[in-house]
Design a protein around this motif. Sequence first.
Motif, PDB file in Angstrom:
ATOM      1  N   GLY A   1     -11.963 -56.428  15.065  1.00  0.00           N
ATOM      2  CA  GLY A   1     -10.962 -56.941  15.992  1.00  0.00           C
ATOM      3  C   GLY A   1      -9.564 -56.514  15.584  1.00  0.00           C
ATOM      4  N   GLU A   2      -8.604 -56.817  16.425  1.00  0.00           N
ATOM      5  CA  GLU A   2      -7.232 -56.449  16.087  1.00  0.00           C
ATOM      6  C   GLU A   2      -6.712 -57.287  14.914  1.00  0.00           C
ATOM      7  OE1 GLU A   2      -7.815 -58.576  18.442  1.00  0.00           O
ATOM      8  OE2 GLU A   2      -6.351 -60.137  18.017  1.00  0.00           O
ATOM      9  N   GLY A   3      -7.372 -58.408  14.637  1.00  0.00           N
ATOM     10  CA  GLY A   3      -6.983 -59.199  13.466  1.00  0.00           C
ATOM     11  C   GLY A   3      -7.195 -58.420  12.176  1.00  0.00           C
ATOM     12  N   ALA A   4      -8.190 -57.551  12.164  1.00  0.00           N
ATOM     13  CA  ALA A   4      -8.474 -56.747  10.963  1.00  0.00           C
ATOM     14  C   ALA A   4      -7.329 -55.799  10.642  1.00  0.00           C
ATOM     15  CB  ALA A   4      -9.773 -55.966  11.143  1.00  0.00           C
ATOM     16  N   VAL A   5      -6.541 -55.493  11.659  1.00  0.00           N
ATOM     17  CA  VAL A   5      -5.410 -54.582  11.447  1.00  0.00           C
ATOM     18  C   VAL A   5      -4.391 -55.201  10.480  1.00  0.00           C
ATOM     19  CG1 VAL A   5      -3.508 -53.399  12.638  1.00  0.00           C
ATOM     20  CG2 VAL A   5      -5.773 -53.517  13.698  1.00  0.00           C
ATOM     21  N   ASP A   6      -4.370 -56.519  10.405  1.00  0.00           N
ATOM     22  CA  ASP A   6      -3.471 -57.199   9.456  1.00  0.00           C
ATOM     23  C   ASP A   6      -3.918 -56.994   8.011  1.00  0.00           C
ATOM     24  OD1 ASP A   6      -2.694 -58.269  11.886  1.00  0.00           O
ATOM     25  OD2 ASP A   6      -3.246 -60.333  11.416  1.00  0.00           O
ATOM     26  N   GLU A   7      -5.186 -56.722   7.831  1.00  0.00           N
ATOM     27  CA  GLU A   7      -5.750 -56.688   6.483  1.00  0.00           C
ATOM     28  C   GLU A   7      -5.454 -55.362   5.782  1.00  0.00           C
ATOM     29  OE1 GLU A   7      -7.251 -59.106   4.948  1.00  0.00           O
ATOM     30  OE2 GLU A   7      -7.998 -60.474   6.486  1.00  0.00           O
ATOM     31  N   GLY A   8      -5.286 -55.439   4.476  1.00  0.00           N
ATOM     32  CA  GLY A   8      -5.092 -54.224   3.693  1.00  0.00           C
ATOM     33  C   GLY A   8      -6.268 -53.269   3.796  1.00  0.00           C
TER      34      GLY A   8
ATOM     35  N   THR B   1       2.833 -53.508  17.513  1.00  0.00           N
ATOM     36  CA  THR B   1       1.634 -54.012  18.203  1.00  0.00           C
ATOM     37  C   THR B   1       0.815 -52.902  18.858  1.00  0.00           C
ATOM     38  OG1 THR B   1       2.943 -54.431  20.181  1.00  0.00           O
ATOM     39  CG2 THR B   1       2.641 -56.278  18.653  1.00  0.00           C
ATOM     40  N   ASP B   2       1.311 -51.684  18.793  1.00  0.00           N
ATOM     41  CA  ASP B   2       0.535 -50.567  19.335  1.00  0.00           C
ATOM     42  C   ASP B   2      -0.433 -50.091  18.254  1.00  0.00           C
ATOM     43  OD1 ASP B   2      -0.506 -48.190  20.263  1.00  0.00           O
ATOM     44  OD2 ASP B   2       1.386 -47.486  21.125  1.00  0.00           O
ATOM     45  N   ILE B   3      -1.667 -50.546  18.359  1.00  0.00           N
ATOM     46  CA  ILE B   3      -2.623 -50.320  17.274  1.00  0.00           C
ATOM     47  C   ILE B   3      -3.081 -48.863  17.223  1.00  0.00           C
ATOM     48  CG2 ILE B   3      -4.931 -50.952  16.448  1.00  0.00           C
ATOM     49  CD1 ILE B   3      -4.306 -53.778  17.591  1.00  0.00           C
ATOM     50  N   ALA B   4      -3.280 -48.277  18.393  1.00  0.00           N
ATOM     51  CA  ALA B   4      -3.700 -46.872  18.419  1.00  0.00           C
ATOM     52  C   ALA B   4      -2.665 -45.991  17.713  1.00  0.00           C
ATOM     53  CB  ALA B   4      -3.913 -46.412  19.858  1.00  0.00           C
ATOM     54  N   LYS B   5      -1.404 -46.378  17.865  1.00  0.00           N
ATOM     55  CA  LYS B   5      -0.318 -45.624  17.223  1.00  0.00           C
ATOM     56  C   LYS B   5      -0.397 -45.729  15.700  1.00  0.00           C
ATOM     57  CE  LYS B   5       4.751 -45.718  17.399  1.00  0.00           C
ATOM     58  NZ  LYS B   5       5.851 -46.512  17.998  1.00  0.00           N
ATOM     59  N   LYS B   6      -0.731 -46.909  15.219  1.00  0.00           N
ATOM     60  CA  LYS B   6      -0.874 -47.065  13.755  1.00  0.00           C
ATOM     61  C   LYS B   6      -1.919 -46.097  13.223  1.00  0.00           C
ATOM     62  CE  LYS B   6      -0.279 -52.094  13.659  1.00  0.00           C
ATOM     63  NZ  LYS B   6       0.846 -52.487  12.814  1.00  0.00           N
ATOM     64  N   ALA B   7      -3.032 -45.992  13.927  1.00  0.00           N
ATOM     65  CA  ALA B   7      -4.118 -45.130  13.447  1.00  0.00           C
ATOM     66  C   ALA B   7      -3.655 -43.679  13.378  1.00  0.00           C
ATOM     67  CB  ALA B   7      -5.341 -45.260  14.355  1.00  0.00           C
ATOM     68  N   ARG B   8      -2.802 -43.296  14.335  1.00  0.00           N
ATOM     69  CA  ARG B   8      -2.304 -41.913  14.338  1.00  0.00           C
ATOM     70  C   ARG B   8      -1.525 -41.593  13.054  1.00  0.00           C
ATOM     71  NH1 ARG B   8      -0.436 -42.995  19.757  1.00  0.00           N
ATOM     72  NH2 ARG B   8      -2.462 -43.067  20.788  1.00  0.00           N
TER      73      ARG B   8
ATOM     74  N   TYR C   1      -2.372 -42.175  10.242  1.00  0.00           N
ATOM     75  CA  TYR C   1      -3.330 -41.703   9.237  1.00  0.00           C
ATOM     76  C   TYR C   1      -3.918 -40.347   9.623  1.00  0.00           C
ATOM     77  CZ  TYR C   1      -2.667 -46.243   7.230  1.00  0.00           C
ATOM     78  OH  TYR C   1      -2.089 -47.329   6.651  1.00  0.00           O
ATOM     79  N   ARG C   2      -3.276 -39.700  10.545  1.00  0.00           N
ATOM     80  CA  ARG C   2      -3.646 -38.348  10.960  1.00  0.00           C
ATOM     81  C   ARG C   2      -5.072 -38.284  11.480  1.00  0.00           C
ATOM     82  NH1 ARG C   2      -0.244 -34.171   7.376  1.00  0.00           N
ATOM     83  NH2 ARG C   2      -0.810 -32.927   9.155  1.00  0.00           N
ATOM     84  N   MET C   3      -5.380 -39.236  12.345  1.00  0.00           N
ATOM     85  CA  MET C   3      -6.654 -39.106  13.050  1.00  0.00           C
ATOM     86  C   MET C   3      -6.400 -39.214  14.547  1.00  0.00           C
ATOM     87  SD  MET C   3      -8.675 -42.684  12.365  1.00  0.00           S
ATOM     88  CE  MET C   3      -8.345 -42.803  10.611  1.00  0.00           C
ATOM     89  N   VAL C   4      -7.312 -38.621  15.307  1.00  0.00           N
ATOM     90  CA  VAL C   4      -7.220 -38.726  16.758  1.00  0.00           C
ATOM     91  C   VAL C   4      -7.420 -40.183  17.128  1.00  0.00           C
ATOM     92  CG1 VAL C   4      -8.321 -38.072  18.930  1.00  0.00           C
ATOM     93  CG2 VAL C   4      -8.019 -36.384  17.100  1.00  0.00           C
ATOM     94  N   SER C   5      -6.543 -40.691  17.977  1.00  0.00           N
ATOM     95  CA  SER C   5      -6.569 -42.112  18.289  1.00  0.00           C
ATOM     96  C   SER C   5      -6.184 -42.308  19.744  1.00  0.00           C
ATOM     97  CB  SER C   5      -5.588 -42.837  17.367  1.00  0.00           C
ATOM     98  OG  SER C   5      -5.470 -44.184  17.754  1.00  0.00           O
ATOM     99  N   GLU C   6      -6.926 -43.197  20.398  1.00  0.00           N
ATOM    100  CA  GLU C   6      -6.700 -43.390  21.823  1.00  0.00           C
ATOM    101  C   GLU C   6      -6.868 -44.869  22.147  1.00  0.00           C
ATOM    102  OE1 GLU C   6      -8.650 -42.011  26.070  1.00  0.00           O
ATOM    103  OE2 GLU C   6      -9.543 -41.235  24.225  1.00  0.00           O
TER     104      GLU C   6
ATOM    105  N   GLY D   1     -17.431 -32.341  13.166  1.00  0.00           N
ATOM    106  CA  GLY D   1     -16.874 -32.281  11.823  1.00  0.00           C
ATOM    107  C   GLY D   1     -15.362 -32.415  11.761  1.00  0.00           C
ATOM    108  N   GLU D   2     -14.784 -32.988  12.823  1.00  0.00           N
ATOM    109  CA  GLU D   2     -13.325 -33.103  12.850  1.00  0.00           C
ATOM    110  C   GLU D   2     -12.799 -34.348  12.152  1.00  0.00           C
ATOM    111  OE1 GLU D   2     -11.532 -32.394  16.697  1.00  0.00           O
ATOM    112  OE2 GLU D   2     -13.143 -31.017  17.239  1.00  0.00           O
ATOM    113  N   GLY D   3     -13.681 -35.121  11.542  1.00  0.00           N
ATOM    114  CA  GLY D   3     -13.232 -36.320  10.845  1.00  0.00           C
ATOM    115  C   GLY D   3     -13.258 -37.529  11.750  1.00  0.00           C
ATOM    116  N   PRO D   4     -12.682 -38.634  11.279  1.00  0.00           N
ATOM    117  CA  PRO D   4     -12.796 -39.897  12.010  1.00  0.00           C
ATOM    118  C   PRO D   4     -11.962 -39.899  13.299  1.00  0.00           C
ATOM    119  CG  PRO D   4     -11.303 -40.159  10.166  1.00  0.00           C
ATOM    120  CD  PRO D   4     -11.883 -38.779  10.055  1.00  0.00           C
ATOM    121  N   VAL D   5     -12.377 -40.736  14.224  1.00  0.00           N
ATOM    122  CA  VAL D   5     -11.620 -40.952  15.464  1.00  0.00           C
ATOM    123  C   VAL D   5     -11.458 -42.449  15.653  1.00  0.00           C
ATOM    124  CG1 VAL D   5     -11.596 -40.648  17.978  1.00  0.00           C
ATOM    125  CG2 VAL D   5     -12.461 -38.810  16.512  1.00  0.00           C
ATOM    126  N   PHE D   6     -10.331 -42.810  16.218  1.00  0.00           N
ATOM    127  CA  PHE D   6      -9.999 -44.228  16.406  1.00  0.00           C
ATOM    128  C   PHE D   6      -9.918 -44.534  17.889  1.00  0.00           C
ATOM    129  CE2 PHE D   6      -7.361 -47.997  16.548  1.00  0.00           C
ATOM    130  CZ  PHE D   6      -7.655 -48.675  15.376  1.00  0.00           C
TER     131      PHE D   6
END
Lengths: 339, 330
Positions: free
Chosen positions: A148-155, A193-200, A202-207, A231-236
């Motif tokens: 969930g988005e609550g996990a985004v708070d976690e380290g 609060t833009d979670i997809a942006k946070k993932a970006r 970390y240099r991964m494709v995020s949508e 093989g492009e690595g993780p996606v968010f």
Amino acid sequence: MSAKVRLDRERAVALLRQMIRIRRFEAKCVELYQAQKIRGYLHLYDGEEAVSVGVVAVLRPEDWLVATYREHGQALARGIPMRALMAEMLGKLEGTCRGRGGSMHIFDARNRFLGGNAIVGGGLPLAVGTALADKMAGRPALTCCFFGEGAVDEGEFHECLNLAALWRLPVLFVCENNLYSMGTPLAIAEAETDIAKKARCYRMVSEAVDGMDVVAVEAAAACAVERIRAGEGPVFLECRTYRFRAHSMFDAQLYRSKEEIEAWRERDPIDRFARWMAEVGLLHPNERAAIEVEVDREVEDATAFAEAGTLEPVEELERFVLMDEVPQEQLLAPAGATP
Amino acid sequence: MSAPPTTTYRECCKQAIRAALIADPRVFLMGEDVGRYGGCYAVSKGLLDEFGPERIRDTPLSESAFVGAGIGAAIAGMRPIVEIMTVNFSLLALDQILNNAATIPHMSGGQFAIPLVIRMATGGGRQLAAQHSHSLEGWYAHIPGLKILAPATLEDARYMLAPALLDPNPVLVFEHVVLYNMEGVLDPKVSSVDIEKAAIRRAGRDVTFVTYGASLFKTLEAAEVLAREGIEAEVIDLRVLRPLDEATILASVRRTRRCVIVDEGWRSGSLAAEIGMRIAEQAFYELDAPLRRVCSAEVPMPYAGHLEQAALPNRERILATVRALLRPGS
């Protein structure tokens, strides 16, 4: 509806049926909870069905799936038999985990279903690990990790996105953003609060995708797994969704308005998809009602199975505290290989 | 014939990892600075060159992520060795160790085993102060679902890892920091050890010492002093802190009728308390004297050398405790 994937009738009906199965299963859980047959914490998935159904539809049997304590939807979508799931709800030996896990901790090795994790964020490191093992062993599998988005708070969220991106691991991170971590709105917990942006970062494709739209979710997940398998690595994937019911059975929902809930109910993923299917001729008149009758029969069968289930003998209380073998390794052996 | 070459505890740890990497392609080492730096305590020095970055993995400073990744990788068929620099840092991964590694096999109804080894440095004595020097292995030994090892001898440092990696359960190995430089000759007759039994490192009839880790050597020194006074102490090296080898402890205490537990952990709620209680439960009427223990002072470990030494169990405190036990009133 942004139907980027080709959706034939059979596939569309399967998606609809899967969402209805989850909705009806949860309704039965409420009933059984009120009858005190399900105890403990119970977190329901109503409103979020499109997320698990859309994502799990693109997974393969060899892929791992890691979920949260609100995981009945993922479990059903993944193919865990409803009977075993309901028996687990009732704490029966015939349940997925012999009645030891309950609602929050569903595990099923045959379906590579690694929880049911009730520590927010705690599943992400496991997902990094299964993906690392698959990559090191040269297996073409990926790991799909829901949180969930609550996990985004976690380290752990940040540690794991970094590690997965750094090592280009085959992980599909799926954030089910239902706007509230229990009762705390996203804006009260996160500076960005833009979670997809946070993932970006970390240099991964995020949508970010409309999590109330099963077709949009499936299309986005299909694109994501294609990249991962290449093989492009993780996606968010951030799926913007809403839970229609309270956080758990103990939640008076003082933190959100009835109007807000009603507004989201207008976007009910099942109604919306069924309406669209009817409009484009993918759903015959009365077909939804017929599916519901079939699903209700399945739910009743699962409930009867669970009620008739047995209790694990108390003598086995300490069994599996320490293991004497590695049982899941039979599942990992390639087909035809001797163990 | 030339004398057998001397080695160190550190070298034994390294050779254990090396042998494991050679023996099983599923084994890999992962942790902070294990590769390019060669390990915080230089245990893995040279392994990166020999085995490459896939199998000697430097990780970011993300204890929870890489310990959890070790759990996931173990579930999915690998045999990871995860190194955590020091026991205090392991608390950043405690969620993964307790809520996942120790829990998932039982909670899943036996569907998943977690064949994972986590190594870490533990203990005081090097003036690293209160965030690098504690002995929390007894605390981990509280947790069902884990196996806890404390190799004290060169042979255990060299050979405990192999059975730990064969074990289907998460095994935590605690290497005491003051032992890394310990030199000696590896017993050529030993080529494997178990991870089940305590070992009697010195036989004696008058009193039983139960200890483990670096305290073993302080206790053996104390036993030598006592021997000159005509007191023959038996010294048990626990080796395995969980599950405890009760049988060896009880058999010894039943012979000597006295017991002193030497445990570098804090006293309250300690492993020493657990061992003492088990003896009290099962051999109370065979005791000739009250149970005693020597533990660390209940303070965060201070930096200053004299304070640190005062906080740790030492030979003088061990001697004073046993003398009071054997000659009450003297």
